[in-house]
Enzyme design. Structure first.
Site, PDB file in Angstrom:
ATOM      1  N   HIS A  91       7.109   0.925 -46.958  1.00  0.00           N
ATOM      2  CA  HIS A  91       6.808  -0.475 -46.670  1.00  0.00           C
ATOM      3  C   HIS A  91       7.811  -1.343 -47.423  1.00  0.00           C
ATOM      4  O   HIS A  91       8.519  -0.852 -48.296  1.00  0.00           O
ATOM      5  CB  HIS A  91       5.367  -0.816 -47.063  1.00  0.00           C
ATOM      6  CG  HIS A  91       5.042  -0.513 -48.497  1.00  0.00           C
ATOM      7  ND1 HIS A  91       4.823   0.776 -48.952  1.00  0.00           N
ATOM      8  CD2 HIS A  91       4.939  -1.308 -49.576  1.00  0.00           C
ATOM      9  CE1 HIS A  91       4.575   0.740 -50.254  1.00  0.00           C
ATOM     10  NE2 HIS A  91       4.645  -0.515 -50.664  1.00  0.00           N
ATOM     11  N   GLY A  92       7.848  -2.596 -47.093  1.00  0.00           N
ATOM     12  CA  GLY A  92       8.826  -3.499 -47.678  1.00  0.00           C
ATOM     13  C   GLY A  92       8.446  -3.956 -49.080  1.00  0.00           C
ATOM     14  O   GLY A  92       7.325  -3.734 -49.539  1.00  0.00           O
TER      15      GLY A  92
END
Length: 145
Positions: free
Chosen positions: A64-65
């Site tokens: 995920h970011g």
């Protein structure tokens, strides 16, 4: 989980990758292709990986970011990629199931807890890796309350 968060278009089975970066770019690309994130988010996923590995154990990684990647999230979404032969995420951590997450606001926290419930059972991981259809994988995650 709602059908809009996970669709058959964001599930890919039996993939092969030579590197962790290639694998993360692939799962991020699925999120981007389906309009959950913009292009910058995929780079932020790789940035997150440099800070701390998203390997969770049980052959699972949840790329995920970074925190500042939230502006790159257009809609909350999930992408699931199975890698039966595994891909090395470093330190001998082999990943066979990647679950890419993009969450608007704090929605990713609820999704993470649902994923944790599914992925805490080794037999669920095996069932996902051996699923004969994308629908089977979707059903595994829709059963989580």
């Amino acid at each position: 989980m709602s059908d809009q968060i996970l669709t058959e278009k964001t599930i890919e089975q039996n993939q092969q990758f030579s590197t962790k970066e290639e694998a993360i770019r692939y799962v991020g690309g699925l999120l981007q292709e389906q309009g959950y994130v913009n292009e910058e988010y995929v780079d932020k996923m790789l940035e997150r990986e440099e800070v701390t590995s998203t390997f969770m154990g049980n052959y699972v990684a949840i790329p995920h970011g970074t925190e500042d990647a939230k502006k790159s999230v257009l809609e909350t979404g999930l992408a699931i990629v199975t890698v039966p032969d595994g891909v090395d995420f470093g330190d001998g951590n082999i990943v066979k199931l990647m679950i890419g997450i993009a969450g608007k606001g704090d929605e990713h926290l609820e999704i993470l807890s649902q994923i944790a419930i599914v992925c805490s059972e080794e037999e669920n991981i095996d069932a996902i890796l051996n699923a004969s259809s994308k629908q089977e994988i979707m059903d595994m995650f829709s059963e989580v309350e």
